[in-house]
Design a protein around this motif. Structure first.
Motif, short mmCIF file in Angstrom:
data_model
loop_
_atom_site.label_atom_id
_atom_site.label_comp_id
_atom_site.label_asym_id
_atom_site.label_seq_id
_atom_site.Cartn_x
_atom_site.Cartn_y
_atom_site.Cartn_z
N GLU A 16 4.23 -13.44 -4.27
CA GLU A 16 4.08 -11.99 -4.11
C GLU A 16 5.42 -11.28 -4.12
OE1 GLU A 16 1.81 -11.73 -0.55
OE2 GLU A 16 -0.13 -12.06 -1.56
N ARG A 57 2.17 -18.45 -1.57
CA ARG A 57 1.67 -17.14 -1.99
C ARG A 57 2.63 -16.03 -1.61
NH1 ARG A 57 -4.39 -16.41 -0.52
NH2 ARG A 57 -4.60 -17.69 -2.41
N HIS A 58 3.26 -16.14 -0.44
CA HIS A 58 4.26 -15.15 -0.01
C HIS A 58 5.41 -15.08 -1.01
CE1 HIS A 58 7.23 -13.06 2.40
NE2 HIS A 58 8.01 -14.13 2.41
N ALA A 81 -2.40 -18.14 -9.00
CA ALA A 81 -1.57 -17.08 -9.59
C ALA A 81 -1.34 -17.28 -11.08
CB ALA A 81 -0.23 -17.02 -8.86
#
Length: 344
Positions: A178, A174-175, A210
């Motif tokens: 993003e 997720r990092h 996502a």
């Protein structure tokens, strides 16, 4: 001849066990003391009777030792685990006995014979497991054990301490998403290990959440060593449409990706973002400092040691079915940045 049964009011004696097993009392004594010169079938029969009758050798106390066994005893990863176990052992006045099973998931009988002969207070197994016969032998001597970072499914009554590997894989991926990455490679550890599968599952969950397609071409796997990271990294980075980021299964693999990137003339993080897993000391020292998922290895080992010693002391708040998962945490450093190529 009246047979002794498990419901007898009087505690079973060594002679009772020998009579029920059809062997001599000295043979039972050899089994109790972990001697190797007993036939396997005889050992199993005596062990089963010791466990069935709840035999306890009067006057025999556990030695002030805590056994810690690795399937592989190497790298800074093992040192973090040793540190946690040693902290608890020192606080309890125990000495730590280290051993390894030469890469085998299940330690051999010679290792177990040593534990039985030492009469250790407890056993910690790292990425390992015991067979039913080995468990019975430990139970017959009142030697509890726990597993740190289980390698596979365990029986419900086996105490274990692990980490939130799925959540860690999710946070790492997720990092990167993003930051703007869309082609994210992943290097998994050995496929038979639960922790490895959980990290990849977290990676997939982050992609799907996502709205990104999971691409099997961006997945590689190998041992948790830097050599595997280098080889898998080369394969990923030589793809025609290479990934702009790689999530490695552990820090050693991530350092291998660093090497592969240098060989191919890629800069980190300008051309490639890299995330590891573990947060070993080297993650802070390497240049650029590695973004990684902190796995609380020291705390995991300390928690497992407390569980084992609690079982040895018969504390009510600790049971053989105790399962603990400690939280992972994403540590952002300098190895990750937004992709520099348009459209990525």
């Amino acid at each position: 001849m009246r047979a002794v049964t498990s419901v007898a009011r009087e505690p079973a004696t060594l002679t009772d066990i020998a009579r029920a097993a059809g062997v001599s009392a000295p043979t039972v004594s050899k089994v109790l003391n972990g001697r190797a010169d007993v036939a396997a079938a005889t050992r199993e029969r005596v062990e089963a009777l010791l466990l069935e009758y709840g035999y306890r050798r009067r006057g025999l106390h556990a030695a002030p030792l805590l056994d810690l066994v690795f399937h592989e005893l190497e790298s800074a990863w093992a040192m973090e685990v040793i540190r946690g176990a040693e902290q608890v052992a020192h606080a309890e006045g125990l000495s730590l006995v280290l051993s390894q099973s030469a890469g085998r998931i299940t330690p051999g009988q010679s290792w177990l014979d040593g534990v039985l002969a030492r009469r250790s207070a407890g056993v910690l197994l790292v990425l390992s497991k015991l067979g039913p016969a080995q468990r019975a032998q430990l139970a017959a001597r009142d030697i509890p054990f726990a597993v740190i970072d289980p390698v596979g499914d365990l029986d419900p009554d086996v105490p274990a301490v692990g980490a939130t590997n799925w959540q860690g894989g999710l946070a790492a991926t997720r990092h990167l998403i993003e930051l703007g990455h869309r082609r994210i490679g992943v290097i998994a550890g050995p496929e038979h290990m639960l922790c490895s599968r959980a990290r990849v599952d977290g990676y997939r969950a982050a992609l799907e959440t996502a709205g990104l397609r999971f691409d099997p071409a961006l997945v590689r796997s190998g041992p948790f060593h830097d050599e595997a990271g280098s080889e898998c990294g080369r394969q990923l980075l030589r793809l025609a449409d290479r990934p702009t980021a790689v999530f490695a299964g552990n820090d050693l693999q991530a350092l291998g990706v660093y090497r592969a990137a240098r060989e191919l003339g890629l800069r980190i993080p300008e051309d490639l973002s890299v995330v590891g897993f573990d947060d070993l000391p080297a993650a802070r020292w390497v240049g650029p400092a590695l973004t990684t998922v902190r796995q609380p290895l020291t705390e995991m080992a300390a928690t497992a040691a407390r569980i084992v010693l609690g079982l040895a002391a018969g504390r009510d708040r600790v049971s053989a079915a105790t399962r603990v998962e400690l939280a992972t945490e994403l540590i952002v450093r300098s190895s990750t940045a937004a992709p520099c190529r348009p459209g990525d």
